[in-house]
Write an enzyme that holds these catalytic residues in place. Structure first.
Site, PDB file in Angstrom:
ATOM      1  N   GLY A  36       0.794  -1.231   0.000  1.00 21.19           N
ATOM      2  CA  GLY A  36       0.000   0.000   0.000  1.00 21.19           C
ATOM      3  C   GLY A  36       0.824   1.277   0.000  1.00 21.19           C
ATOM      4  N   HIS A  37       2.133   1.173   0.067  1.00 22.11           N
ATOM      5  CA  HIS A  37       3.000   2.367   0.166  1.00 22.11           C
ATOM      6  C   HIS A  37       4.163   2.222  -0.804  1.00 22.11           C
ATOM      7  CE1 HIS A  37       5.726   5.358   2.136  1.00 22.11           C
ATOM      8  NE2 HIS A  37       4.586   5.915   2.465  1.00 22.11           N
ATOM      9  N   PHE A  38       4.064   2.446  -1.949  1.00 19.73           N
ATOM     10  CA  PHE A  38       2.974   2.885  -2.796  1.00 19.73           C
ATOM     11  C   PHE A  38       2.760   1.828  -3.880  1.00 19.73           C
ATOM     12  CE2 PHE A  38       5.047   6.719  -1.187  1.00 19.73           C
ATOM     13  CZ  PHE A  38       3.982   7.385  -0.618  1.00 19.73           C
TER      14      PHE A  38
END
Length: 150
Positions: free
Chosen positions: A53-55
């Site tokens: 999720g990052h990124f």
């Protein structure tokens, strides 16, 4: 000829810190001067959940996790001091945190922390996280000393 790596002369991070997976961010200690300094490594495989999720499309280690890894490395230096046996270093603050470069899956983060001041109640440390000799993060940290059993 054995494929087993030689036993480290230093304790495992989980022998000095109360942190456990998934929040133990230090894989191994490579230098340790009890109560003064610690150098540790965090091997980032890319399987860590935060990378998804990052990124998406450009996985990057979150800066706050670099600072936490530095704090854990300072905690290793503090926890190894005989004067703090039975005590716990709790993160108390961050000053002058600077992020210099991205850290990505496959990188090994070298974490160096030096205790600048240590008393029975608190301490200050400074640290640098780097990859291949290039600084990724620098920070000054404060910590409080508490009883480990509280």
């Amino acid at each position: 000829m054995s494929d087993t790596p030689p036993e480290s002369q230093f304790p495992r991070p989980d022998e000095l810190l109360p942190h456990r997976a998934p929040f133990l961010l230090v894989d191994e200690i490579v230098e340790l001067q009890p109560g003064e300094r610690c150098v540790a490594l965090w091997h980032l495989t890319g399987d860590e959940e935060f990378f998804a999720g990052h990124f998406p499309g450009r996985p990057t280690l979150p800066g706050v996790l670099m600072v936490e890894a530095l704090a854990q490395t300072a905690g290793l230096a503090a926890a190894s001091a005989t004067s703090l046996e039975g005590k716990l270093a709790l993160f108390g603050g961050i000053d002058k945190a600077r992020f210099r470069r991205q850290v990505t899956p496959g990188d090994t983060l070298r974490l160096e922390a030096t205790i600048n001041r240590l008393s029975a109640r608190a301490g200050k440390a400074s640290g640098t996280a780097s990859v291949d000799g290039r600084a990724a993060c620098e920070a000054s940290m404060m910590f409080l000393i508490a009883n480990a059993a509280d």
